[in-house]
Design a protein around this motif. Structure first.
Motif, mmCIF file in Angstrom:
data_model
loop_
_atom_site.group_PDB
_atom_site.id
_atom_site.type_symbol
_atom_site.label_atom_id
_atom_site.label_comp_id
_atom_site.label_asym_id
_atom_site.label_seq_id
_atom_site.Cartn_x
_atom_site.Cartn_y
_atom_site.Cartn_z
ATOM 1 N N LEU A 194 90.367 38.687 54.718
ATOM 2 C CA LEU A 194 89.276 37.909 54.116
ATOM 3 C C LEU A 194 88.195 37.516 55.121
ATOM 4 O O LEU A 194 87.016 37.454 54.786
ATOM 5 C CB LEU A 194 89.843 36.659 53.435
ATOM 6 N N LEU A 195 88.584 37.283 56.368
ATOM 7 C CA LEU A 195 87.615 36.854 57.384
ATOM 8 C C LEU A 195 86.930 38.017 58.102
ATOM 9 O O LEU A 195 86.083 37.790 58.961
ATOM 10 C CB LEU A 195 88.285 35.932 58.403
ATOM 11 N N PRO A 217 86.481 41.697 50.962
ATOM 12 C CA PRO A 217 85.718 41.891 49.725
ATOM 13 C C PRO A 217 84.442 41.042 49.704
ATOM 14 O O PRO A 217 83.561 41.274 48.883
ATOM 15 C CB PRO A 217 86.686 41.467 48.616
ATOM 16 N N LEU A 218 84.331 40.084 50.608
ATOM 17 C CA LEU A 218 83.146 39.232 50.681
ATOM 18 C C LEU A 218 82.163 39.680 51.756
ATOM 19 O O LEU A 218 81.137 39.030 51.974
ATOM 20 C CB LEU A 218 83.560 37.781 50.938
ATOM 21 N N ALA A 219 82.468 40.776 52.436
ATOM 22 C CA ALA A 219 81.568 41.282 53.494
ATOM 23 C C ALA A 219 80.223 41.658 52.889
ATOM 24 O O ALA A 219 80.155 42.214 51.793
ATOM 25 C CB ALA A 219 82.188 42.485 54.191
ATOM 26 N N ALA A 235 93.142 39.004 42.775
ATOM 27 C CA ALA A 235 93.808 40.271 42.449
ATOM 28 C C ALA A 235 93.398 41.362 43.444
ATOM 29 O O ALA A 235 94.243 42.151 43.888
ATOM 30 C CB ALA A 235 93.472 40.683 41.020
ATOM 31 N N GLU A 236 92.123 41.395 43.814
ATOM 32 C CA GLU A 236 91.632 42.401 44.760
ATOM 33 C C GLU A 236 92.239 42.192 46.155
ATOM 34 O O GLU A 236 92.612 43.162 46.826
ATOM 35 C CB GLU A 236 90.109 42.379 44.833
ATOM 36 N N LEU A 237 92.341 40.942 46.598
ATOM 37 C CA LEU A 237 92.995 40.670 47.890
ATOM 38 C C LEU A 237 94.426 41.173 47.863
ATOM 39 O O LEU A 237 94.887 41.829 48.803
ATOM 40 C CB LEU A 237 92.976 39.170 48.203
ATOM 41 N N GLY A 238 95.144 40.858 46.781
ATOM 42 C CA GLY A 238 96.521 41.318 46.656
ATOM 43 C C GLY A 238 96.608 42.842 46.666
ATOM 44 O O GLY A 238 97.456 43.422 47.347
#
Length: 158
Positions: A36-37, A46-48, A144-147
């Motif tokens: 995530l980071l 996914p937040l990039a 869900a995407e992180l998982g």
């Protein structure tokens, strides 16, 4: 929170919570935080931010990125030592995503704040209405995407 010099100036952000969401990713916190980071340009998060994002500052535990997302200029600060991602945009938007241990899994908490100055706080609530209405669904999809990316389950608990 005080922003580092050169990011948004030297000011303290007065924040009021607009929304708090929590989710669980069934993986260790270091794995979730590692993904995530990773918000650097071309990063795995996914937040990039996409093309055009630039690295503003970087040291051993902190990375600051600035770029565009849907026309808005965002500043992301990834603090690896505290498992914290801070996102700031425009005149009112401030979000903090924290990752902490939850048994053998990771609790991901998103707090969305109204960081507008006092005379504009009421206006920020109006600006945030659409975002607040869709944020639950977006958060569930992000869990869900992180998982999926980590080969485990991710889900919202609120």
């Amino acid at each position: 929170m005080t922003w580092p010099d050169g990011i948004i100036g030297r000011r303290t952000v007065m924040k009021r919570v607009l929304m708090k969401l929590e989710g669980v990713v069934e993986a260790p916190v270091d794995q979730v935080a590692g993904l995530l980071l990773d918000v650097r340009p071309g990063g795995r998060s996914p937040l990039a931010l996409g093309d055009g994002a630039e690295e503003i500052a970087c040291d051993e535990s902190r990375l600051t990125i600035r770029g565009r997302h849907h026309g808005d200029i965002l500043t992301l600060v990834a603090d690896r030592s505290h498992h914290l991602l801070t996102i700031r945009s425009g005149w009112w938007y401030h979000a903090e995503i924290t990752m902490s241990r939850h048994e053998a899994d990771t609790l991901v908490t998103l707090c969305l704040y109204n960081a507008a100055s006092r005379p504009l706080r009421w206006l920020a609530r109006l600006a945030a209405r659409k975002l607040l209405a869709t944020r639950d669904e977006q958060f569930m999809a992000q869990m869900a995407e992180l998982g999926r990316r980590l080969g485990c389950s991710g889900y919202s608990i609120r």
